[in-house]
Design a protein around this motif. Structure first.
Motif, mmCIF file in Angstrom:
data_model
loop_
_atom_site.group_PDB
_atom_site.id
_atom_site.type_symbol
_atom_site.label_atom_id
_atom_site.label_comp_id
_atom_site.label_asym_id
_atom_site.label_seq_id
_atom_site.Cartn_x
_atom_site.Cartn_y
_atom_site.Cartn_z
ATOM 1 N N ALA A 104 0.835 -1.205 0.000
ATOM 2 C CA ALA A 104 0.000 0.000 0.000
ATOM 3 C C ALA A 104 0.867 1.253 0.000
ATOM 4 O O ALA A 104 1.952 1.273 0.557
ATOM 5 N N HIS A 105 0.362 2.272 -0.629
ATOM 6 C CA HIS A 105 1.037 3.564 -0.652
ATOM 7 C C HIS A 105 0.230 4.525 0.201
ATOM 8 O O HIS A 105 -0.999 4.484 0.189
ATOM 9 N N THR A 106 0.915 5.397 0.906
ATOM 10 C CA THR A 106 0.223 6.298 1.823
ATOM 11 C C THR A 106 -0.775 7.198 1.116
ATOM 12 O O THR A 106 -1.759 7.599 1.705
ATOM 13 N N ASP A 107 -0.558 7.532 -0.163
ATOM 14 C CA ASP A 107 -1.505 8.405 -0.847
ATOM 15 C C ASP A 107 -2.797 7.685 -1.238
ATOM 16 O O ASP A 107 -3.779 8.313 -1.597
ATOM 17 N N HIS A 108 -2.826 6.370 -1.150
ATOM 18 C CA HIS A 108 -4.031 5.604 -1.461
ATOM 19 C C HIS A 108 -4.615 4.918 -0.227
ATOM 20 O O HIS A 108 -5.521 4.116 -0.351
ATOM 21 N N GLY A 109 -4.088 5.189 0.933
ATOM 22 C CA GLY A 109 -4.568 4.548 2.148
ATOM 23 C C GLY A 109 -3.978 3.161 2.323
ATOM 24 O O GLY A 109 -3.043 2.767 1.640
ATOM 25 N N GLY A 110 -4.541 2.423 3.260
ATOM 26 C CA GLY A 110 -4.086 1.063 3.479
ATOM 27 C C GLY A 110 -2.911 0.934 4.427
ATOM 28 O O GLY A 110 -2.333 -0.139 4.558
ATOM 29 N N ARG A 111 -2.557 2.001 5.101
ATOM 30 C CA ARG A 111 -1.382 1.980 5.967
ATOM 31 C C ARG A 111 -1.719 1.924 7.451
ATOM 32 O O ARG A 111 -0.828 1.864 8.280
ATOM 33 N N GLY A 112 -2.989 1.925 7.818
ATOM 34 C CA GLY A 112 -3.384 2.020 9.228
ATOM 35 C C GLY A 112 -2.783 0.945 10.113
ATOM 36 O O GLY A 112 -2.241 1.244 11.180
ATOM 37 N N LEU A 113 -2.851 -0.317 9.719
ATOM 38 C CA LEU A 113 -2.293 -1.392 10.546
ATOM 39 C C LEU A 113 -0.764 -1.338 10.566
ATOM 40 O O LEU A 113 -0.148 -1.666 11.576
ATOM 41 N N HIS A 114 -0.158 -0.904 9.469
ATOM 42 C CA HIS A 114 1.301 -0.742 9.447
ATOM 43 C C HIS A 114 1.723 0.352 10.440
ATOM 44 O O HIS A 114 2.692 0.185 11.183
ATOM 45 N N ILE A 115 0.991 1.454 10.440
ATOM 46 C CA ILE A 115 1.279 2.551 11.367
ATOM 47 C C ILE A 115 1.107 2.072 12.802
ATOM 48 O O ILE A 115 1.950 2.324 13.659
ATOM 49 N N ALA A 116 0.012 1.368 13.062
ATOM 50 C CA ALA A 116 -0.233 0.864 14.420
ATOM 51 C C ALA A 116 0.899 -0.046 14.875
ATOM 52 O O ALA A 116 1.399 0.075 15.995
#
Length: 152
Positions: A104-116
């Motif tokens: 996932a790329h941050t500009d398209h979302g999909g990073r929430g679990l990675h950030i957590a």
């Protein structure tokens, strides 16, 4: 990032606060109130502390996921146990499995679990009779908050 481990928070965890979210406005309000709750419970030195900022970001990402991909309402609980605090975020979609986005790329979302996973201690999930929960833990030592001031 592989699949999330499946476990519930320790059963002796004590609930300190709870927020029910239905949209972006309630999500923004929860973020503000979470920072205040961390300070009130002495889990952060002040509302703009590194611990409060990390927790608010993670709670916002997980709750945003719950609102976007789960079934409303989302419920965020702040728990305390064994020298750490836990953020438990639930939605009403018991059927879907929380999976980190691959590539996932941050500009398209999909990073929430990675950030957590990068900002919190434990990251896990479980289901109950009515909801799916994703939870994270953070150290609750406000003194370590002062030491970590340069970490963000």
């Amino acid at each position: 990032m592989g699949a999330l481990p499946r476990s519930s928070p320790p059963p002796q965890a004590v609930e300190l606060n709870r927020w029910t979210l239905t949209d972006g406005a309630t999500l923004r309000q929860m973020r503000i109130e979470l920072r205040e709750a961390l300070q009130a419970h002495r889990l952060a030195a002040h509302t703009s502390s590194p611990v409060a900022e990390r927790a608010a970001l993670v709670a916002t990402e997980l709750a945003g996921n719950a609102l976007r991909h789960g079934r409303s309402p989302a419920v965020v609980r702040l728990l305390m146990v064994d020298g750490r605090f836990i953020l438990d975020v639930a939605d009403q979609d018991r059927e879907s499995v929380p999976e980190p986005a691959a590539g996932a790329h941050t500009d398209h979302g999909g990073r929430g679990l990675h950030i957590a996973r990068s900002l919190a201690g434990e990251l896990s999930w479980y289901t109950t009779e009515h909801a799916k929960h994703v939870w994270v833990s953070f150290p609750a030592d406000a003194a370590s908050d002062q030491d970590a001031a340069g970490d963000i």
